[in-house]
Design a protein around this motif. Structure first.
Motif, PDB file in Angstrom:
ATOM      1  N   GLY A 471     -29.961  42.026  80.138  1.00  0.00           N
ATOM      2  CA  GLY A 471     -29.891  43.257  80.917  1.00  0.00           C
ATOM      3  C   GLY A 471     -31.151  43.497  81.734  1.00  0.00           C
ATOM      4  O   GLY A 471     -31.647  44.622  81.812  1.00  0.00           O
ATOM      5  N   SER A 472     -31.663  42.442  82.383  1.00  0.00           N
ATOM      6  CA  SER A 472     -32.963  42.540  83.044  1.00  0.00           C
ATOM      7  C   SER A 472     -32.880  42.809  84.538  1.00  0.00           C
ATOM      8  O   SER A 472     -33.861  42.622  85.260  1.00  0.00           O
ATOM      9  N   ALA A 473     -31.739  43.287  85.018  1.00  0.00           N
ATOM     10  CA  ALA A 473     -31.622  43.617  86.440  1.00  0.00           C
ATOM     11  C   ALA A 473     -32.076  45.035  86.745  1.00  0.00           C
ATOM     12  O   ALA A 473     -32.135  45.437  87.904  1.00  0.00           O
ATOM     13  N   GLY A 474     -32.396  45.815  85.717  1.00  0.00           N
ATOM     14  CA  GLY A 474     -32.834  47.187  85.957  1.00  0.00           C
ATOM     15  C   GLY A 474     -33.394  47.816  84.702  1.00  0.00           C
ATOM     16  O   GLY A 474     -33.304  47.262  83.601  1.00  0.00           O
ATOM     17  N   GLY A 475     -33.980  48.993  84.860  1.00  0.00           N
ATOM     18  CA  GLY A 475     -34.443  49.782  83.729  1.00  0.00           C
ATOM     19  C   GLY A 475     -35.457  49.083  82.860  1.00  0.00           C
ATOM     20  O   GLY A 475     -36.367  48.393  83.327  1.00  0.00           O
ATOM     21  N   ILE A 476     -35.303  49.250  81.539  1.00  0.00           N
ATOM     22  CA  ILE A 476     -36.247  48.678  80.577  1.00  0.00           C
ATOM     23  C   ILE A 476     -36.290  47.152  80.704  1.00  0.00           C
ATOM     24  O   ILE A 476     -37.354  46.547  80.684  1.00  0.00           O
ATOM     25  N   ALA A 648     -35.740  58.110  74.534  1.00  0.00           N
ATOM     26  CA  ALA A 648     -35.648  58.931  75.748  1.00  0.00           C
ATOM     27  C   ALA A 648     -36.295  58.275  76.956  1.00  0.00           C
ATOM     28  O   ALA A 648     -37.051  58.901  77.691  1.00  0.00           O
ATOM     29  N   VAL A 649     -35.995  56.993  77.185  1.00  0.00           N
ATOM     30  CA  VAL A 649     -36.470  56.321  78.395  1.00  0.00           C
ATOM     31  C   VAL A 649     -35.439  56.571  79.488  1.00  0.00           C
ATOM     32  O   VAL A 649     -34.378  55.941  79.521  1.00  0.00           O
ATOM     33  N   VAL A 716     -42.268  53.382  70.251  1.00  0.00           N
ATOM     34  CA  VAL A 716     -42.793  53.827  71.543  1.00  0.00           C
ATOM     35  C   VAL A 716     -41.970  55.046  71.946  1.00  0.00           C
ATOM     36  O   VAL A 716     -41.042  54.966  72.744  1.00  0.00           O
ATOM     37  N   ASP A 717     -42.296  56.174  71.333  1.00  0.00           N
ATOM     38  CA  ASP A 717     -41.485  57.386  71.517  1.00  0.00           C
ATOM     39  C   ASP A 717     -42.335  58.627  71.745  1.00  0.00           C
ATOM     40  O   ASP A 717     -41.836  59.755  71.689  1.00  0.00           O
ATOM     41  N   GLY A 718     -43.618  58.429  71.979  1.00  0.00           N
ATOM     42  CA  GLY A 718     -44.501  59.573  72.170  1.00  0.00           C
ATOM     43  C   GLY A 718     -44.894  60.256  70.881  1.00  0.00           C
ATOM     44  O   GLY A 718     -45.660  61.212  70.889  1.00  0.00           O
TER      45      GLY A 718
END
Length: 726
Positions: A471-476, A648-649, A716-718
């Protein structure tokens, strides 16, 4: 006949409209001519050859007009040459170095003296070929490595053929290592043969020239065209090329299957000293050579042109087809037909690489290379370098090349194809000869070459690594792939959305170049699709080192509103997808034999029980525990398995499509627009989490500092207290 039509074997690309705009700018015309020559690989190979011009310029110290030579500097490629890639030297000063030259035994000391001849202090460092241009009087000079010319230069009686072919208008200088002394030899050849239009360098290449950029360009094209036409005419008389075909190639699809299965194994062997990246080609010229009767005679002889063997090593490793594969079917004996199948490798379902044979083949190659070093070394020679092969030939299938990065591996393949062309041409007109081993060693382990290697930038932390991020075409996913590419990794971009994937590929090529990225459509829920993705990684890069299971969807509904179809879709993509991709990737990593990394992008929801989240949350919990299970199982293979738990990314993420945002807003009793602030405020750090934050966490696992960490989770959630691991 128009000018372009005069040339059959080279491309006439000169455009007077472009040239006229440059006017009297001799340096601009040099760059234009160089780029045209470099655009035709029949004229010179990537990074090979150099070009120059001499023109008057104002001396910044005296204000007087003085003759300056602009020549391609050390490194670089004439096809992409710019002014910044040129060295500029005072011609008179360069020629005055003859007065202090002490002889060929001390010629290397002259290189440092080039610095006293620099005209433009901001220009590129001069190359070893600088005096070859400087001692010739012509305003424009081309030194190229055309396959057709080198074929004549490397022929047993190349000097005679050159004399007959050009009627004495092309001079000849026997093989000599490039340097100051060779520059003097070129001038001597010109003085002894006034009026010649060029010089052939034995086993090396071609020098041609002209009073203008255009005259030099045309002269170069005409000489190379003559060489190529002569070879073509003799090929038709010679009989079968390379003694004719000994065996047939596999069909194209089966070649790819065999190459993809073998590439990770070969990569493992070639990476015994340094992690290598691979390249595969089944170019028709390669197949013609490796399937021929003359392969076993010609391949061990090695290459002739220094530009070739510096990138390919002196000779390739040739694998024997009959020993390459182990039959693993349940049949108890081989019929003659089955032996033929194994010989021609057409049964792709019942064969695995014969590791015992490969152990011996690589061991033998390393021993031969070590003996070559020990026999030829000098008291001050640099230490022996990696003894593994760069070029590996497998009849019926194709050629594999391995190097520190993809570009170097690809260029090595291109150079070996040049070497094949040279052998083909030399055999057509005479008999191919290679450099003596001592001469080859003197180039490969030249102290000046070693100094150049030592000046190269330190490799980045992920250099030599290959990453597949689902799923590396967008977002994370795209952020992770980009972070890895920035750190030197090759990346296999993939997505289920073809249009989105194409956009990402173009973006990566623009940012990182064509060699760092490949792409494939991937449906993580389909085993065939996943296997095809890893096959692509093996063909393009030799294998894979890092797998990031990132592809996912999210559905936020209460248990009563959740449909069975939605439940199955979540588990198919998140859980089964992670299983399918990891399983296929582990097989590749085990073939390579040097471990690897699997990172699963899980979620804070794997730990935290929240409202309206039974499907997504439980699937994420399954991903998390599968991470621990795989870590426990794969430790002996040195495959580390870890997870990153984002929360929540929102930016550029597919998970906010399809009603997820509305579902979460409903669960929290707020509006969709309020979600970013809501998520930030509920964290201990009051931070919004971005895709780049997740990418940094993934890099932390694979960047080298956590090589002894497996089975771990990085949140990694703040700071979400309920998501703390206890």
């Amino acid at each position: 006949m128009s000018l372009p039509d005069r040339f059959k074997h080279v491309s006439y690309l000169w455009d007077n409209t472009v040239a006229e705009k440059l006017g009297d700018d001799e340096v601009g015309l040099l760059i234009y001519r160089s780029n045209l020559l470099g655009a035709d690989l029949r004229l010179t190979n990537y990074g090979g050859g150099n070009t120059s011009c001499k023109a008057m310029a104002k001396d910044p110290l005296t204000g007087q007009e003085t003759e300056v030579m602009w020549v391609k500097g050390s490194g670089g490629d004439i096809g992409t040459l710019k002014r910044s890639g040129l060295a500029a030297l005072y011609v008179a000063r360069l020629r005055s170095l003859k007065n202090i030259y002490r002889g060929i035994e001390q010629e290397d000391e002259m290189v440092e003296l080039f610095n006293h001849c620099i005209f433009d202090l901001a220009s590129k460092a001069p190359s070893i070929d600088t005096p070859l241009h400087g001692f010739l009087p012509f305003k424009h000079i081309d030194h190229l490595h055309p396959d057709a010319a080198i074929a004549i230069a490397a022929a047993k009686d190349g000097k005679r053929i050159t004399q007959e072919m050009f009627g004495g208008t092309i001079g000849w200088v026997d093989w000599q290592r490039p340097g100051f002394d060779l520059g003097l030899k070129l001038r001597q050849c010109l003085d002894e043969n006034p009026g010649i239009r060029g010089i052939m360098l034995g086993s090396h290449g071609l020098f041609t020239w002209g009073d203008t950029a255009y005259e030099s360009y045309i002269n170069t094209l005409e000489v190379v065209e003559t060489c190529a036409a002569y070879i073509e005419a003799n090929l038709s008389k010679k009989g079968p090329v390379f003694g004719g075909q000994k065996m047939a190639s596999l069909p194209a699809d089966e070649r790819r299957i065999q190459a993809a299965a073998l590439a990770p194994v070969l990569r493992g062997y070639c990476s015994s000293h340094t992690r290598m990246v691979g390249h595969f080609t089944d170019d028709p010229r390669v197949l013609e050579f490796i399937n021929s009767h003359d392969l076993q005679r010609l391949a061990p002889m090695g290459t002739s042109c220094p530009d070739h063997f510096l990138r390919t090593k002196i000779s390739p490793l040739v694998l024997q087809v009959s020993d390459m594969w182990c039959l693993t079917s349940s049949k108890t004996s081989e019929t003659p037909a089955e032996k033929d199948v194994r010989h021609h490798m057409s049964d792709t379902t019942c064969q695995t690489p014969n590791l015992a044979y490969l152990d011996g083949a690589f061991g033998s190659y390393r021993a031969i290379y070590t003996d070559y070093y020990n026999t030829c070394k000098h008291p001050d020679s640099p230490a022996i370098r990696d003894p593994n092969p760069v070029v590996i030939l497998l009849p019926g299938v194709g050629m594999f090349t391995f190097a520190k990065d993809k570009q170097t591996a690809r260029v090595a393949a291109e150079f070996y194809i040049n070497a094949i062309n040279v052998m083909r041409g030399a055999e057509a007109i005479s008999e191919y000869t290679s450099l003596p081993r001592q001469e080859a060693f003197n180039i490969e382990y030249w102290l000046l070459e070693e100094a150049k290697l030592q000046r190269m930038p330190k490799p980045k932390s992920l250099s030599g690594r290959v990453a597949l991020v689902t799923g590396s075409a967008g977002g994370i996913g795209k952020a992770i792939a980009k972070r890895f590419a920035e750190e030197g990794a090759c990346v296999v971009l993939n997505d289920i959305n073809e249009e989105r994937l194409q956009g990402a590929v173009e973006e990566f090529k623009k940012s990182f170049g064509r060699d760092i990225v490949t792409s494939v459509l991937l449906n993580v829920t389909d085993e065939t699709s996943a296997n095809a993705a890893f096959q692509q990684a093996a063909l393009d890069f030799g294998g894979v080192d890092i797998i990031v299971n990132n592809a996912g969807i999210s559905i936020s509904k209460s248990i009563t509103e959740h449909t069975l179809e939605e439940w199955d879709r979540l588990y198919d993509i998140l859980v089964k997808g992670q299983f399918i991709v990891s399983k296929a990737g582990v097989e590749i990593m085990r073939r390579q034999g040097f471990g690897g990394d699997i990172i699963n992008i899980v979620s804070k929801n794997a730990v935290v029980a929240g409202p309206n989240n039974p499907g997504y949350g439980s699937a994420k919990a399954a991903q998390a525990h599968m991470t621990r299970l795989m870590a426990a199982e794969l430790g002996p293979d040195r495959i580390r398995v870890n997870m990153v738990n984002p929360d929540a990314v929102i930016a550029d993420s597919n998970i906010w499509a399809g009603g997820w945002a509305e579902g979460r807003a409903k669960a929290y009793g707020i509006m969709v627009a309020e979600l970013p602030a809501y998520y930030a405020k509920r964290t201990l750090l009051n931070e919004i989490i971005l895709p780049e934050d997740i990418a940094n966490a993934c890099f932390a696992f694979v960047g080298g500092l956590l090589n002894k960490s497996t089975g771990n989770a990085l949140n990694v959630d703040g700071g979400v207290a309920m998501g703390f691991y206890r």
